[in-house]
Design a protein around this motif. Structure first.
Motif, PDB file in Angstrom:
ATOM      1  N   UNK A 117       1.158  -1.122  -0.049  1.00  0.00           N
ATOM      2  CA  UNK A 117      -0.090   0.087   0.057  1.00  0.00           C
ATOM      3  C   UNK A 117       0.928   1.411  -0.162  1.00  0.00           C
ATOM      4  N   UNK A 118       1.899   1.298   0.828  1.00  0.00           N
ATOM      5  CA  UNK A 118       2.846   2.444   0.907  1.00  0.00           C
ATOM      6  C   UNK A 118       3.390   2.744  -0.575  1.00  0.00           C
ATOM      7  N   UNK A 119       4.030   1.608  -1.184  1.00  0.00           N
ATOM      8  CA  UNK A 119       4.579   1.503  -2.309  1.00  0.00           C
ATOM      9  C   UNK A 119       3.609   2.090  -3.390  1.00  0.00           C
ATOM     10  N   UNK A 120       2.397   1.870  -3.378  1.00  0.00           N
ATOM     11  CA  UNK A 120       1.405   2.138  -4.227  1.00  0.00           C
ATOM     12  C   UNK A 120       1.089   3.534  -4.467  1.00  0.00           C
ATOM     13  N   UNK A 168       4.318   5.628  -5.622  1.00  0.00           N
ATOM     14  CA  UNK A 168       4.086   5.562  -7.002  1.00  0.00           C
ATOM     15  C   UNK A 168       3.219   6.984  -7.619  1.00  0.00           C
ATOM     16  N   UNK A 169       1.997   7.153  -6.825  1.00  0.00           N
ATOM     17  CA  UNK A 169       1.242   8.168  -7.262  1.00  0.00           C
ATOM     18  C   UNK A 169       1.973   9.531  -7.251  1.00  0.00           C
ATOM     19  N   UNK A 170       2.946   9.471  -6.130  1.00  0.00           N
ATOM     20  CA  UNK A 170       3.549  10.925  -5.870  1.00  0.00           C
ATOM     21  C   UNK A 170       4.615  10.862  -6.767  1.00  0.00           C
ATOM     22  N   UNK A 171       5.657   9.866  -6.773  1.00  0.00           N
ATOM     23  CA  UNK A 171       6.685   9.875  -7.386  1.00  0.00           C
ATOM     24  C   UNK A 171       6.959   8.713  -8.527  1.00  0.00           C
ATOM     25  N   UNK A 228       8.231   6.256 -10.995  1.00  0.00           N
ATOM     26  CA  UNK A 228       9.594   5.860 -11.547  1.00  0.00           C
ATOM     27  C   UNK A 228       9.881   4.287 -11.636  1.00  0.00           C
ATOM     28  N   UNK A 229      10.832   3.939 -12.338  1.00  0.00           N
ATOM     29  CA  UNK A 229      11.149   2.549 -12.806  1.00  0.00           C
ATOM     30  C   UNK A 229      11.233   1.879 -11.390  1.00  0.00           C
ATOM     31  N   UNK A 230      12.225   2.295 -10.327  1.00  0.00           N
ATOM     32  CA  UNK A 230      12.595   1.628  -9.174  1.00  0.00           C
ATOM     33  C   UNK A 230      11.356   1.367  -8.182  1.00  0.00           C
ATOM     34  N   UNK A 231      10.659   2.340  -8.247  1.00  0.00           N
ATOM     35  CA  UNK A 231       9.067   2.498  -7.316  1.00  0.00           C
ATOM     36  C   UNK A 231       8.348   1.485  -8.025  1.00  0.00           C
ATOM     37  N   UNK A 232       8.065   1.403  -9.296  1.00  0.00           N
ATOM     38  CA  UNK A 232       7.269   0.214  -9.758  1.00  0.00           C
ATOM     39  C   UNK A 232       7.816  -1.226  -9.616  1.00  0.00           C
TER      40      UNK A 232
END
Length: 187
Positions: A65-68, A71-74, A76-80
């Motif tokens: 949930x935190x990663x989702x 990703x909405x805020x920033x 990026x490839x690493x985040x995905x």
């Protein structure tokens, strides 16, 4: 000759000592360790995987949930990739994981090679997991069908056994009737 050898040895020793004093001080002293390099993407992803490994199911759900949200805020490839790793650790739906990693694994240019390598690995792992699930589901269906067929055969066997018992009773009754009739004729 001995004297010339002695002179030559002294001359070599003096030249060697002289050369040592001519060398710059930095090359004779111990060198300082190089400054630490910034962590690579691979280092960051390995550290993230280690962190995921220590989380329970609730922690993994919160992390996904935190990663989702991240990703909405920033985006990026690493985040995905981090979201895909968290979802993979949760055993989430393969289609969601593949949706995140396939573009990263497919893109030939402009993506960090570490990200592409991890995305390719995760894509392969997810596809294999999907195949295993499909194989397990097919095996489960086949096992269920086999159990139904076995139960049907048992019911038929039970019916045949009952029919056999009934026929045996009728045969015994006919045999007894025949014996009683033959006993009357003989009287």
């Amino acid at each position: 000759m001995r004297r010339s050898l002695k002179y030559l040895g002294t001359l070599l020793l003096a030249a060697t000592l002289g050369a040592c004093s001519v060398l710059p001080e930095s090359s004779t002293s111990t060198t300082a360790p190089p400054p630490p390099r910034p962590p690579s993407t691979a280092d960051e992803l390995v550290a993230y995987l280690a962190r995921l490994r220590d989380l329970d199911d609730t922690g993994l759900t919160l992390e996904a949930t935190r990663q989702r949200e991240f990703i909405k805020q920033q985006p990026g490839e690493v985040s995905r990739l981090k979201l895909a790793l968290a979802l993979s650790a949760l055993q989430s739906e393969e289609s969601e994981i593949l949706m995140l990693v396939e573009p990263l694994a497919r893109e030939p240019k402009g993506i960090d090679p570490d990200v592409r390598a991890m995305a390719s690995f995760l894509q392969h792992q997810t596809v294999e997991r999907r195949k295993l699930k499909e194989t397990a589901a097919a095996a489960g269906t086949k096992a269920k069908d086999d159990r139904r067929a076995l139960e049907s055969q048992r019911q038929r066997a039970d019916t045949l056994q009952e029919r056999n018992a009934q026929l045996q009773q009728k045969l015994d009754a006919l045999t007894n009737l025949e014996k009683s009739l033959s006993g009357r004729k003989g009287n």
